[in-house]
Design a protein around this motif. Structure first.
Motif, mmCIF file in Angstrom:
data_model
loop_
_atom_site.group_PDB
_atom_site.id
_atom_site.type_symbol
_atom_site.label_atom_id
_atom_site.label_comp_id
_atom_site.label_asym_id
_atom_site.label_seq_id
_atom_site.Cartn_x
_atom_site.Cartn_y
_atom_site.Cartn_z
ATOM 1 N N PRO B 152 0.827 -1.218 0.000
ATOM 2 C CA PRO B 152 0.000 0.000 0.000
ATOM 3 C C PRO B 152 0.864 1.272 0.000
ATOM 4 O O PRO B 152 2.039 1.242 0.355
ATOM 5 C CB PRO B 152 -0.794 -0.124 1.300
ATOM 6 N N GLU B 153 0.234 2.392 -0.350
ATOM 7 C CA GLU B 153 0.968 3.638 -0.580
ATOM 8 C C GLU B 153 1.773 4.116 0.630
ATOM 9 O O GLU B 153 2.812 4.738 0.471
ATOM 10 C CB GLU B 153 -0.015 4.744 -0.999
ATOM 11 N N ASN B 154 1.288 3.869 1.848
ATOM 12 C CA ASN B 154 2.018 4.373 3.006
ATOM 13 C C ASN B 154 3.418 3.787 3.091
ATOM 14 O O ASN B 154 4.293 4.351 3.715
ATOM 15 C CB ASN B 154 1.239 4.088 4.301
ATOM 16 N N ASP B 248 -1.413 -15.413 11.340
ATOM 17 C CA ASP B 248 -0.603 -15.463 10.115
ATOM 18 C C ASP B 248 -0.440 -14.086 9.464
ATOM 19 O O ASP B 248 -0.062 -13.980 8.305
ATOM 20 C CB ASP B 248 -1.173 -16.482 9.121
ATOM 21 N N ILE B 249 -0.742 -13.026 10.199
ATOM 22 C CA ILE B 249 -0.498 -11.682 9.673
ATOM 23 C C ILE B 249 0.414 -10.932 10.643
ATOM 24 O O ILE B 249 0.144 -10.890 11.836
ATOM 25 C CB ILE B 249 -1.815 -10.904 9.500
ATOM 26 N N ASP B 250 1.502 -10.388 10.150
ATOM 27 C CA ASP B 250 2.350 -9.536 10.976
ATOM 28 C C ASP B 250 1.793 -8.125 10.847
ATOM 29 O O ASP B 250 2.140 -7.368 9.946
ATOM 30 C CB ASP B 250 3.797 -9.604 10.483
ATOM 31 N N LYS B 267 -9.726 -4.093 6.051
ATOM 32 C CA LYS B 267 -8.811 -3.106 5.495
ATOM 33 C C LYS B 267 -7.512 -3.689 4.969
ATOM 34 O O LYS B 267 -6.814 -3.013 4.208
ATOM 35 C CB LYS B 267 -8.518 -2.021 6.534
ATOM 36 N N VAL B 268 -7.167 -4.924 5.365
ATOM 37 C CA VAL B 268 -5.853 -5.418 4.970
ATOM 38 C C VAL B 268 -5.817 -5.938 3.530
ATOM 39 O O VAL B 268 -4.794 -6.416 3.071
ATOM 40 C CB VAL B 268 -5.336 -6.523 5.919
ATOM 41 N N ASP B 277 -4.981 6.895 6.043
ATOM 42 C CA ASP B 277 -3.703 6.525 6.660
ATOM 43 C C ASP B 277 -2.814 5.746 5.691
ATOM 44 O O ASP B 277 -1.601 5.712 5.853
ATOM 45 C CB ASP B 277 -3.944 5.642 7.898
ATOM 46 N N TYR B 278 -3.419 5.087 4.699
ATOM 47 C CA TYR B 278 -2.652 4.172 3.851
ATOM 48 C C TYR B 278 -2.585 4.632 2.404
ATOM 49 O O TYR B 278 -1.739 4.171 1.627
ATOM 50 C CB TYR B 278 -3.260 2.757 3.901
#
Lengths: 1114, 462
Positions: B152-154, B248-250, B267-268, B277-278
């Motif tokens: 993502p852009e962030n 399974d997601i950091d 959102k992920v 924010d992203y």
């Protein structure tokens, strides 16, 4: 688990009823429509509500406040007010942490010095320290910097890193000294943050600190400091240049030179060199020249590209001077840079480039072809008129890469006298060089070339020159040249030249503004023209159309000479515009010869079909009804009617319903006319549209036509409007789990049947019943992720009562409407052991988010009681037997392998493959083996074959594996041949390299093809061995309009679409590596192979691909 | 325990799985990484392997294994997977590492690479593909010469800057950055380190787009008066309650420099496009494609002082999305050239250059012009010709070898991204702004300037 929780959340917000939680209607649908509308917010209410905000609450208050704070930035007063309100939240001990985090994030937009003091206090609290640090970093100005400097001394660990990052981001020179103290910190995170910050600050003091620290640094710390020194030098150089401050620039150069000269990996030295070049002047030139002699080729390549930044004559001189000393590879790169420099210069002919030209000329004889090509290309930028003869000679005699470079150079050469020099080269010399000069005239859009081109076009003894001149005239001929061109056309005797001349005359004539001036020269030339010449002149008239041209043609309809009469009728039937309609209709009624009547009627119906005005079109069709007596004519008429609407068109179409010759066409026309009369669905209609009998019938017919070989359609369900389908006792489908839904507005993007769906959050289930135990079934379905790009689903089948489901299809991502993708249709065999029970459950499972959706389902049933062979292995899971090669009955000769076996269901390869073999084997030098499995390309031995005929497309099945690609690629690249047939262009959709091999490939996003029908294929290149002597011909086929690709192809035949009047390639050739590729999109079905010229194209195409002379008598 | 969240967050950091160091660099990781890469460590000193550019020297055939450019693919959502698929087929490169904080995506990508390179593995020329949640592990690999960034852009500017400092060449998805300031910092870093960076504005490698811009640049449309850009509008999202982070997601690495907010499953994947924010929404992330073309064909939109920017937009008033759904922005140069930039309900999708003598409208689906004869124009000698690339990956790969600037260089990506951000700011602040390109600030509006940068979450910095 996750999905479940999400669903609960959605339920709680009232959104689960729609499968589309995230879609908002414009302007804004509230994302969470509550049972009662929430009262409008006020600033007071919103800030009050914020204090108790936590992340598990709806975000309405946050959205309101974001907008409020952003708008408040417009005036000092509003900013003060908003900042005060946010500060109140931050000060309130009872406000939640989530609220404070939000307030800190938005405070910097409006904060003043008062809030800085508040943030400073927040640094004392572990819970609010980080949010306050970020806010301080984001507030510009001395006040926040002072706070950050002050806390720097006492900060430790993570907090210290954050403060260092903040001061670095603000480039706070005042804190350079205190930051430098942390460069030696044992905590690596701290020392790295300090190095980055001090590099960013970039003062002389910072440079001193970094240089000192670097002296003793080892390992990772040394690398961190290297990066910081580069950063510092860049900042020093920038400020030095901005303030014309030589000491700062010199200091930056010194830092960079030290890195550049050190024994470091290439990347550091490239970075240092680039840094020096960006500071510029003599320093930059020095660094580049040093780097040009570097041992490391990457450093050298970077240096060559960096020479672009050394401006002026001195720079160019240095580049040219060094050119002969470089390696061939570096010469190629450097010549490219030189060409770009000169191309970008305003005055390419000044002294700077006169010297460059001499340097480039020396490289022309350098030996390596690549260097030569690069030099030729560079000459296009720096050359002069003196270079024209040389470039023309190179273009005429060199291998492809160099020739292309020379042609490009000739097209771009931009210096005084070049135009005259090219004309001179076109006027005299060897034919080959003249051809190149003539090409260059066209490429340069030269003005004043008409005289020399017309003269060349009239030369009797140089056919290549003539052809080139005529082609050039077609491109750039001016109205002044037109009359002479027509005269020339009338006098030509050679058929090939005549075709080129005709093209040129039409092209140039279209640039003549006055119709009269276009027609008059033709009228004059007609007097005394031979029958052959008259035919060509009449064709020119047909291309222009219009009443004036018609008057010139009219007498020929009554000519004594039959050939002239026929030519006139033929020309009239191709007339550009409706001005010929009356004459055509009259001929269709009264012409003496039946073939003339037929031609005229076709021409008339074509013109009627093209007429834009609906009532005029209807009148034209009505007038022809009594003349349209053959089945073909009636079909054309019905096809035209089908595009109309209204009671008259309907009544006329209905009169054909009882005509056995055209009953299906009449039915289709009636359906379409009726459908056109219905009002278009309103956008954003949320209710599921009711089932529309006409639409369902049309769709059923489409699917019936698309049934796989040996299968037919037995039932179809448009999910949403329908939840059950089929008659009792016969195969039928019904939804047992899933609710109807309609994506409002989706019908703007695709047919409404895809936007109407059934959905559930876990599993959509259908029951298929009434199945014949003896027959095989295929399940077809369509799906679409209209509003997301997240859905993924798998498909399963299970017995009706008990038993484990078996997987019919692996998890697949649905095409996303949100990303502009179209719906997908799929088909899978139903396992026979399940269908044998008479009924089966079909399950669509959700494998992602947010839910599972199905647009349509249908069943295809096998025609015969025993399952067709091609359905069996998939259904039973048996390993497929080794595919058999059906050997040609001919022994000896060049062997051709025709690969087929799968295709779109509309393409009956079992029928067309033998026809194709027969056509190719007409050439007795060729022997065609057939293999009915593209997978053979993976495992089979291609060595004995000269040509592969690619007559397949992997429709809804995976293509053969990567090995097959490699085999095919090597086969052609290594000098063998490839022939692509019809939908072969659609194979290998997931192989990006296929377009290089095929030249053009199917692009599913383009319009696929004209409705199947009769059209004319025109020969574009009548001199190519494959098409030599061929004439335009008619065929009944699909006129493909779906080819995409950028690489150069040589078009042999084209056709003009009836839909958009554009030309599309029908047959073309290209080379791939050493191999030859003939690609033809004709051949939808057996009928499409009937015309002799189609067979000839494939026969000759195969022979040419095999490296044989296609026209030689065997 | 590493403190990567804001201190004292009750919202529970990712837990005991955190074993990474506190600093932002990852040097030294390899020392403990075992034998997988030991065999190639000797090559660490070399940056992108340089060989004679095949196309320039007229050579054909496949690249020998020793000359393959090693690639790490960072961010494996739908766009990242598309890149992966394309590059697994491309000649001259090899995917040697894949990275995503979402473990299933990461493992699927690694398996895909293993499958594609099964033949190479058998011959011993492919030594496996690293799968990791942490992009710094990818950058530590000496056999990775270049990275593809499709996070993502962030993340864009941050990962790209780290990669540049680690000596890797870069393919960075658009939009180039989340803010104007970090975009500028990235330009500095990439130029300072002499790296090749191709921006993922792949329309530049389309013939129609280049041709439309050449028509505009060479005066075939007459004096240019107006450029119209339309792209898909944005979306609202529902309210979604926080959830525990799945094992399974950091999630900490998913957030990266973005402010902490709790995890939710919506959102992920994909929906982050619409959360400020992203990403700045599709006004930025879709807009940049056609705004880039607008700048290519009408460079004066991206130069000098005094660009007036004024517009409005509709934002969601509830739910977790907070970027514009529809917008209508007008940018006017001092010479009176107007860029009209809207979602595609107003201007049709694509980019239309309008001059006093005609117009040309280009989209991914095709090109149209008035008069239609413009489409048959052939450029004569002396015409301005734009950089010719017909394949975006291919151009990147070639430029890594020749060290030439690619067709979508970082400055172009920064300008196009910057302009979309400036347009977004004008709609958010609701007042007329004047943009100054040389200083990359607003004229006489320091309050608006505060929208141009954001502070990153500790410990991240550019």
């Amino acid at each position: 688990m996750i999905r479940h929780t999400l669903l609960v959340t959605l339920l709680a917000t009232g959104l689960a009823a729609a499968p589309v939680a995230a879609r908002a209607a414009a302007p804004v649908a509230p994302a969470a429509p509550a049972a009662e509308p929430a009262p409008a917010l006020t600033p007071d209410a919103a800030f009050a509500a914020l204090k108790s905000y936590t992340y598990d609450q709806p975000a309405r208050v946050l959205r309101y406040l974001e907008a409020y704070i952003q708008r408040a930035t417009g005036s000092a007063e509003d900013r003060r007010d908003a900042a005060g309100r946010l500060a109140a939240v931050l000060r309130d001990p009872d406000a939640t942490l989530d609220a404070k985090r939000f307030a800190c994030q938005w405070l910097p937009l409006v904060a003043g010095n008062e809030q800085v003091l508040l943030l400073e206090q927040m640094l004392d609290d572990e819970k609010t320290l980080e949010m306050a640090r970020r806010a301080l970093q984001a507030i510009p100005g001395e006040a926040s910097l002072e706070v950050l400097r002050e806390v720097l001394g006492g900060a430790k660990g993570d907090h210290l890193v954050g403060i260092l990052n903040a001061l670095g981001a603000q480039r706070d020179a005042a804190s350079a000294g205190s930051i430098a103290a942390h460069l030696e910190s044992k905590d690596q995170a701290v020392s790295a943050a300090a190095a980055a910050a001090i590099g960013e600050i970039g003062t002389i003091e910072a440079a001193d600190a970094l240089t000192a620290a670097a002296k003793s640094a080892q390992g990772d710390r040394a690398e961190t400091l290297l990066a910081a020194r580069l950063r510092c030098a860049q900042r020093l150089g920038e400020t030095g240049l901005a303030h014309i401050d030589a000491p700062r620039c010199e200091r930056a150069v010194a830092m960079l030179s030290e890195i550049f000269s050190a024994d470091l990996p290439a990347r550091w030295r490239i970075a240092a060199m680039m840094g020096i070049v960006r500071i510029g002047g003599e320093w930059g030139a020095w660094a580049v020249l040093e780097a040009l002699e570097d041992k490391n080729p990457t450093v050298r390549a970077a240096a060559i590209q960096a020479t672009r930044r050394i401006p002026g004559k001195a720079g160019t001189e240095k580049l040219v001077g060094i050119l002969p000393t470089l390696t061939p590879r570096d010469q190629v790169l450097m010549l490219g840079v030189l060409a770009d420099r000169a191309g970008a210069a305003d005055r390419p002919l000044d002294r700077e480039y006169a010297d460059a030209r001499l340097g480039v000329l020396k490289m022309l004889d350098a030996g390596a072809a690549a260097v030569c090509a690069a030099a030729v290309r560079a000459l296009g930028a720096v050359g002069s008129a003196d270079d024209v003869p040389r470039l023309v000679a190179i273009a005429a005699s060199s291998e492809k890469a160099v020739r292309d470079a020379a042609r490009e150079a000739l097209a771009r050469l931009n210096a005084g006298g070049v135009g005259a020099a090219v004309i001179a080269a076109a006027r005299q010399g060897e034919p080959a060089t003249r051809v190149e000069a003539i090409r260059a005239l066209a490429a340069r859009r030269s003005e004043g070339a008409g005289e020399v081109l017309l003269a060349a076009a009239a030369e009797g003894n140089a056919p290549a020159v003539r052809a080139a001149a005529l082609a050039a005239l077609a491109e750039i001929g001016r109205p002044d040249d037109y009359a002479r061109l027509v005269g020339l056309l009338a006098g030509v005797d050679d058929a090939n030249v005549a075709a080129s001349a005709e093209r040129a005359a039409v092209a140039v004539g279209q640039r003549v503004a006055e119709a009269k001036a276009r027609v008059e020269p033709v009228r004059k030339a007609m007097a005394g023209a031979s029958p052959g010449a008259a035919e060509r002149l009449l064709d020119v008239l047909a291309a222009f159309g219009g009443a004036e041209a018609l008057e010139v043609l009219r007498p020929c309809l009554k000519a004594d000479d039959t050939a002239v009469r026929t030519a006139a009728v033929r020309a009239l039937s191709r007339w550009l515009d409706a001005s010929a309609a009356d004459a055509l209709l009259a001929l269709a009624r009264e012409a003496g010869a039946p073939v003339h009547r037929q031609l005229a009627l076709r021409g008339y119906l074509r013109l009627a079909g093209q007429t834009k005005d609906a009532s005029a079109r209807l009148r034209m069709f009505s007038a022809a009804k009594d003349v349209a007596t053959t089945a073909d004519a009636k079909k054309m008429l019905l096809a035209g009617l089908a595009g109309l609407s209204g009671p008259e068109a309907l009544a006329m179409a209905q009169t054909f319903l009882d005509d056995p010759e055209v009953k299906p066409e009449a039915q289709a026309a009636v359906t379409r006319i009726r459908a056109a009369a219905k009002p278009k669905p309103q956008p954003k209609r949320a209710a599921v549209p009711p089932a529309d009998p006409d639409r369902l019938a049309a769709r059923r017919k489409e699917l019936a036509d698309a049934a796989p070989y040996g299968f037919h359609l037995v039932c179809y369900m448009d999910c949403g409007p329908q939840t059950a389908t089929g008659e009792k006792g016969k195969p039928g489908l019904r939804v047992t789990s899933g609710a109807p839904y309609f994506w409002g507005g989706s019908d703007a993007a695709a047919d409404v049947r895809y936007g109407t769906i059934v959905f559930t959050d876990r599993e959509v289930v259908f029951e298929a019943a009434g199945l014949d135990p003896k027959r095989a079934y295929r399940l077809g379905f369509s799906w679409w992720d209209y509003d997301h790009a997240t859905r993924a689903q798998s498909v399963w089948a299970a017995p009706l009562k008990e038993g484990r489901p078996v997987r019919l299809m692996e998890t697949a991502r649905l095409p996303s409407g949100a990303q502009g993708q179209k719906p997908a249709e799929k088909a899978v065999p139903l396992p026979h052991d399940l269908t044998a029970a008479g009924s089966v459950r079909v399950l669509f499972r959700n494998e992602a988010q947010p839910n599972v959706v199905v647009s349509e389902v249908w069943l295809w049933e096998s025609d015969t009681a025993s399952a067709p062979a091609d359905a069996a292995p998939e259904a039973s899971g048996e390993a497929a037997a080794e595919p058999k090669v059906h050997r040609s009955s001919r022994s000896g000769g060049a062997r051709v392998l025709l690969v087929t076996g799968i295709d779109h269901p509309g393409h009956k390869w079992r029928e067309t493959a033998p026809v194709l073999r027969e056509a190719i084997e007409k050439d007795e030098r060729l022997a065609v083996d057939i293999v009915e499995d593209p997978g053979w390309l993976e495992t089979g031995d291609l060595a004995p074959y000269k040509v592969v005929v690619h007559h397949w497309m992997d429709w809804k099945v995976p293509p053969p594996g990567p090995k097959a690609r490699t085999n095919l690629d090597r086969f052609v690249r290594g000098g063998r041949g490839l022939v692509l047939v019809h939908f072969g262009c659609g194979a290998w959709q997931d192989w990006p390299g296929f377009v290089q091999l095929a030249g053009r490939v199917w692009d599913p996003d383009l319009r696929a093809h004209d409705p199947r029908g009769t059209f004319t294929v025109d020969i574009v290149d009548a001199e190519h061995p494959i098409t030599r002597g061929l004439k335009a011909f008619e065929t009944t086929d699909e006129l493909y309009t779906c080819l995409a690709g950028a690489r150069e192809i040589h078009v042999l035949a084209k056709a003009t679409s009836k839909v958009d009047q554009k030309d599309y390639p029908m047959a073309f050739v290209l080379t791939y590596g050493q191999g030859r590729v003939f690609h033809c999109v004709l051949g939808h079905d057996v009928k499409a192979f009937e015309p002799e010229p189609v067979k000839t194209l494939y026969r000759r195409g195969a022979a040419w691909a095999a490296g044989l002379d296609p026209t030689a008598k065997p | 325990m590493a403190v990567l969240h804001e201190s004292g967050d009750a919202g529970s950091p990712p837990g005991d799985q955190v074993t990474r160091g506190r600093g932002v660099t990852r040097r030294g990781f390899l020392a403990g990484a075992g034998g997988a890469v030991a065999g190639v460590a000797a090559g660490a000193a070399m940056a992108a392997p340089y060989i004679v550019p095949a196309s320039a020297l007229g050579a054909g055939g496949a690249t020998p294994p020793s000359d393959r450019i090693g690639i790490g693919s960072i961010g494996l959502g739908s766009r990242g997977t598309q890149h992966l698929k394309g590059l697994l087929q491309a000649d001259g490169v090899e995917i040697r590492a894949v990275c995503d904080p979402q473990q299933p995506k990461c493992e699927a990508a690694r398996d895909r690479a293993a499958k594609a390179y099964a033949g190479r593995a058998q011959r011993g020329s492919f030594r496996g593909c690293l799968a990791t949640a942490d992009f710094r592990e990818v950058l530590d690999r000496p056999d990775v010469d270049a990275v593809v960034i499709a996070a993502p852009e962030n993340w864009h500017a941050l990962v790209a800057a780290f990669a540049a400092r680690a000596g890797k060449d870069i393919y960075c998805e658009k939009a180039l950055s989340l803010t104007v300031a970090e975009g500028r910092a990235l330009v500095d870093t990439v130029r300072r380190t002499g790296r090749i960076l191709q921006v993922g504005t792949q329309q530049r490698s389309g013939r129609n787009f280049r041709f439309a811009c050449e028509l505009a640049r060479n005066g075939y449309l007459g004096r240019l008066t107006r450029v119209e850009v339309g792209v898909p509008g944005g979306r609202a999202l529902p309210n979604v309650a926080p959830e525990p982070v799945p094992p399974d997601i950091d999630y900490d690495l998913w957030l990266g420099p973005a402010p902490y907010t709790p995890y939710n499953p919506l959102k992920v994947s994909f929906n982050w496009y619409f959360i400020y924010d992203y990403c700045i929404g599709w006004i930025q992330s879709w807009g940049v494609h056609h705004v880039d073309i607008a700048l290519w064909g009408a460079p004066s939109l991206g130069q000098g002082a005094g660009l007036q920017v004024e517009g409005s937009a509709v934002f969601p008033d509830d739910g977790i999305a907070n970027t514009s759904i529809t917008w209508d922005v007008r940018c006017t140069t001092p010479d009176g050239l107007v860029l009209h930039f809207t979602d595609n309900r107003k201007n049709p999708q694509g980019c239309r250059f309008i001059g006093e003598k005609g117009w040309v409208h280009v989209t991914r689906g095709g090109i149209r012009a008035e008069p239609a004869s413009l489409l048959t124009v052939a450029l004569g000698p002396g015409a301005i010709r734009l950089y010719e690339s017909n394949e975006h990956h291919g151009n990147w790969i070639e430029c890594m070898r020749t060290r030439r600037d690619p067709v979508a260089p970082i400055e172009a990506g920064h300008a196009a991204t910057g302009l979309t951000i400036v347009c977004d700011i004008a709609t958010r602040l609701g007042r007329k702004l004047t943009w100054n390109w040389p200083t990359e600030t607003f004229e006489n509006d320091p309050a608006a300037d505060r929208m141009l940068s954001r502070a990153m979450r500790n410990p991240w910095r550019l």
